[in-house]
Design a protein around this motif. Sequence first.
Motif, PDB file in Angstrom:
ATOM      1  N   UNK A  83     -18.618  16.926  -3.731  1.00 43.07           N
ATOM      2  CA  UNK A  83     -17.551  17.338  -2.821  1.00 43.07           C
ATOM      3  C   UNK A  83     -17.335  16.306  -1.723  1.00 43.07           C
ATOM      4  N   UNK A  84     -18.426  15.771  -1.170  1.00 45.18           N
ATOM      5  CA  UNK A  84     -18.320  14.783  -0.095  1.00 45.18           C
ATOM      6  C   UNK A  84     -17.731  13.475  -0.627  1.00 45.18           C
ATOM      7  N   UNK A  85     -18.184  13.045  -1.783  1.00 46.31           N
ATOM      8  CA  UNK A  85     -17.704  11.787  -2.340  1.00 46.31           C
ATOM      9  C   UNK A  85     -16.218  11.869  -2.706  1.00 46.31           C
ATOM     10  N   UNK A  86     -15.791  12.982  -3.271  1.00 41.49           N
ATOM     11  CA  UNK A  86     -14.375  13.139  -3.608  1.00 41.49           C
ATOM     12  C   UNK A  86     -13.523  13.267  -2.358  1.00 41.49           C
ATOM     13  N   UNK A  87     -14.071  13.884  -1.327  1.00 46.63           N
ATOM     14  CA  UNK A  87     -13.355  13.945  -0.047  1.00 46.63           C
ATOM     15  C   UNK A  87     -13.182  12.549   0.534  1.00 46.63           C
ATOM     16  N   UNK A  88     -14.202  11.713   0.391  1.00 46.58           N
ATOM     17  CA  UNK A  88     -14.111  10.328   0.865  1.00 46.58           C
ATOM     18  C   UNK A  88     -12.973   9.595   0.168  1.00 46.58           C
ATOM     19  N   UNK A  89     -12.863   9.785  -1.146  1.00 44.48           N
ATOM     20  CA  UNK A  89     -11.770   9.150  -1.882  1.00 44.48           C
ATOM     21  C   UNK A  89     -10.421   9.676  -1.427  1.00 44.48           C
ATOM     22  N   UNK A  90     -10.326  10.974  -1.172  1.00 43.46           N
ATOM     23  CA  UNK A  90      -9.064  11.563  -0.713  1.00 43.46           C
ATOM     24  C   UNK A  90      -8.644  10.969   0.626  1.00 43.46           C
ATOM     25  N   UNK A  91      -9.586  10.789   1.541  1.00 42.74           N
ATOM     26  CA  UNK A  91      -9.260  10.253   2.865  1.00 42.74           C
ATOM     27  C   UNK A  91      -8.735   8.824   2.769  1.00 42.74           C
ATOM     28  N   UNK A  92      -9.396   7.982   1.985  1.00 42.96           N
ATOM     29  CA  UNK A  92      -8.932   6.604   1.880  1.00 42.96           C
ATOM     30  C   UNK A  92      -7.620   6.509   1.100  1.00 42.96           C
ATOM     31  N   UNK A  93      -7.416   7.431   0.170  1.00 41.18           N
ATOM     32  CA  UNK A  93      -6.146   7.452  -0.560  1.00 41.18           C
ATOM     33  C   UNK A  93      -4.993   7.824   0.361  1.00 41.18           C
ATOM     34  N   UNK A  94      -5.205   8.830   1.197  1.00 37.99           N
ATOM     35  CA  UNK A  94      -4.175   9.214   2.173  1.00 37.99           C
ATOM     36  C   UNK A  94      -3.875   8.042   3.098  1.00 37.99           C
ATOM     37  N   UNK A  95      -4.924   7.369   3.570  1.00 37.54           N
ATOM     38  CA  UNK A  95      -4.739   6.265   4.513  1.00 37.54           C
ATOM     39  C   UNK A  95      -3.947   5.119   3.884  1.00 37.54           C
ATOM     40  N   UNK A  96      -4.308   4.728   2.653  1.00 33.19           N
ATOM     41  CA  UNK A  96      -3.648   3.579   2.029  1.00 33.19           C
ATOM     42  C   UNK A  96      -2.216   3.898   1.629  1.00 33.19           C
ATOM     43  N   UNK A  97      -2.009   5.047   0.982  1.00 30.41           N
ATOM     44  CA  UNK A  97      -0.658   5.392   0.544  1.00 30.41           C
ATOM     45  C   UNK A  97       0.272   5.601   1.741  1.00 30.41           C
ATOM     46  N   UNK A  98      -0.243   6.236   2.789  1.00 32.69           N
ATOM     47  CA  UNK A  98       0.563   6.436   3.996  1.00 32.69           C
ATOM     48  C   UNK A  98       0.801   5.112   4.707  1.00 32.69           C
ATOM     49  N   UNK A  99      -0.233   4.264   4.742  1.00 28.04           N
ATOM     50  CA  UNK A  99      -0.092   2.975   5.417  1.00 28.04           C
ATOM     51  C   UNK A  99       0.927   2.091   4.740  1.00 28.04           C
ATOM     52  N   UNK A 100       0.995   2.133   3.407  1.00 25.74           N
ATOM     53  CA  UNK A 100       1.983   1.304   2.718  1.00 25.74           C
ATOM     54  C   UNK A 100       3.391   1.673   3.155  1.00 25.74           C
ATOM     55  N   UNK A 101       3.671   2.972   3.311  1.00 27.71           N
ATOM     56  CA  UNK A 101       5.009   3.387   3.728  1.00 27.71           C
ATOM     57  C   UNK A 101       5.250   3.194   5.215  1.00 27.71           C
ATOM     58  N   UNK A 102       4.318   3.675   6.039  1.00 26.97           N
ATOM     59  CA  UNK A 102       4.513   3.620   7.488  1.00 26.97           C
ATOM     60  C   UNK A 102       4.540   2.182   7.997  1.00 26.97           C
ATOM     61  N   UNK A 103       3.625   1.357   7.520  1.00 34.71           N
ATOM     62  CA  UNK A 103       3.573  -0.021   7.996  1.00 34.71           C
ATOM     63  C   UNK A 103       4.706  -0.869   7.429  1.00 34.71           C
ATOM     64  N   UNK A 104       5.241  -0.467   6.271  1.00 40.75           N
ATOM     65  CA  UNK A 104       6.431  -1.165   5.761  1.00 40.75           C
ATOM     66  C   UNK A 104       7.608  -0.947   6.703  1.00 40.75           C
ATOM     67  N   UNK A 105       7.741   0.279   7.214  1.00 42.93           N
ATOM     68  CA  UNK A 105       8.786   0.562   8.198  1.00 42.93           C
ATOM     69  C   UNK A 105       8.563  -0.271   9.457  1.00 42.93           C
ATOM     70  N   UNK A 106       7.324  -0.325   9.925  1.00 41.64           N
ATOM     71  CA  UNK A 106       7.011  -1.126  11.117  1.00 41.64           C
ATOM     72  C   UNK A 106       7.267  -2.610  10.874  1.00 41.64           C
ATOM     73  N   UNK A 107       6.884  -3.096   9.699  1.00 37.55           N
ATOM     74  CA  UNK A 107       7.044  -4.527   9.393  1.00 37.55           C
ATOM     75  C   UNK A 107       8.513  -4.927   9.400  1.00 37.55           C
ATOM     76  N   UNK A 108       9.365  -4.128   8.775  1.00 37.95           N
ATOM     77  CA  UNK A 108      10.787  -4.477   8.729  1.00 37.95           C
ATOM     78  C   UNK A 108      11.460  -4.245  10.071  1.00 37.95           C
ATOM     79  N   UNK A 109      10.906  -3.355  10.900  1.00 38.36           N
ATOM     80  CA  UNK A 109      11.465  -3.139  12.231  1.00 38.36           C
ATOM     81  C   UNK A 109      11.162  -4.300  13.171  1.00 38.36           C
ATOM     82  N   UNK A 110      10.128  -5.071  12.834  1.00 36.81           N
ATOM     83  CA  UNK A 110       9.677  -6.135  13.733  1.00 36.81           C
ATOM     84  C   UNK A 110      10.422  -7.446  13.534  1.00 36.81           C
ATOM     85  N   UNK A 111      11.243  -7.549  12.478  1.00 30.43           N
ATOM     86  CA  UNK A 111      11.906  -8.818  12.178  1.00 30.43           C
ATOM     87  C   UNK A 111      13.418  -8.633  12.240  1.00 30.43           C
TER      88      UNK A 111
END
Length: 416
Positions: A356-384
């Motif tokens: 349960x702990x190990x699968x939760x760890x994977x879920x947390x990093x998956x949320x972070x990476x998938x969300x970061x790809x979208x959110x930071x893409x918005x930030x990246x294009x807003x900065x130029x």
Amino acid sequence: MSNSLAESGAPGPAAPGRNPRPSDDRGPFHGPAALWLALMAGPLSFGIAGPALVLDDAARDLGVSTGAATSTVTAFGWGIAVGTPLLAGLLDRRGARAALTACGLLVLLGAGLVAGISVLPVLVLGTALMGLGTAGLTATAMSLAGSPRAMGLVTASLAVVGSTAPLAGSLVNDVLSWQATLALPVLSAVAVPFAAARCAPGAPAAREPFDPLGAVLLTALVTALVFVPHQPLPAGVCSVLAAALLVARVRARPRGFVPAVLVRNPGFLLSAGLAFCLAVVNFGMMYAIPERLEDHTSWSASEIGVAMVWPLLLGGTLSWFVVAVSARTGRRVVVTALTGLAVLGVVLAVAGTSAAVLLTAQALTSIAAASGQGAFAVHATSAVPDDQRPPAIGMFNLSYLLGAAFGPALVSLLAL
């Protein structure tokens, strides 16, 4: 309703001539129409994760080793890494319709070779062509996304498809063949006519002449970086040499294939760097967690594979909501939250022993990476500046994809 940088809570208003945070009613791809962008981008993940459970069958039929059969996946990875900046450059100079047409044809040609000719060199060529095409379609989809919600839908589709791709590939192999599994990225071409029909005709405003030397140097650098995990010394030396030559080229031609405005922009570099780091963590965990589960549970390999679906699927699904919410929060909050999730995931993976702990760890990093790809893409294009949006998307996606390549290699070195 406007979702400008100021309204989102980001520090300071958008600078003149820069791209404000896209609003929900901007462009032709908002609301239900954004589903075409998700359909166009998501199948890229089939090429990365879909063959995971069918390579043994492919190797047996081809009469080669499993390692040799894996070269098809390596070729696809090379295609998406190289194709991301190159075909984003086509989008920048020729417009969305031209980019969609060219990328769609590459995907169809590659899928035809893969599905029709079961010879390893042809399969490698076909998967490389599909990688090039799907990389361009994904970069175009992200560039056309008219709002943070649409951007979140595009990046969530990549994560959701990636989480189910191994099982989907196995089912396709059982029903059809392993060649059909390798050709699954062709599904992205289904959305191309519908997306092209919603794009304005014509090319963008006149730009600087094409910079072939810059394109060649960037391609050489990306190719060398892709092979660093497999051949560290020679690929590392080639990477340093290619990087030095590319830096010199950017200085000599600041409006060339790699615009100097991107590499000199702290906001863009921060967003791309964070996306790279989150990808390294997430894709590294996708290899580390199964090993940890094998060590601390009595599950079989197939049971581990099924168990890994839900944290990855959860991460991809929740990322759509996270990216949408990030449009109304400050950058510092988004960076802190996503970085915190990734760090917590790593801590749980290292310290935890229960499933349960190990699968939760994977879920947390998956949320972070998938969300970061979208959110930071918005930030990246807003900065130029607004006219640098296509190359910014290309270089940003390249950073994320390189993180996906380096994550598993680092895990093998650290022997988590």
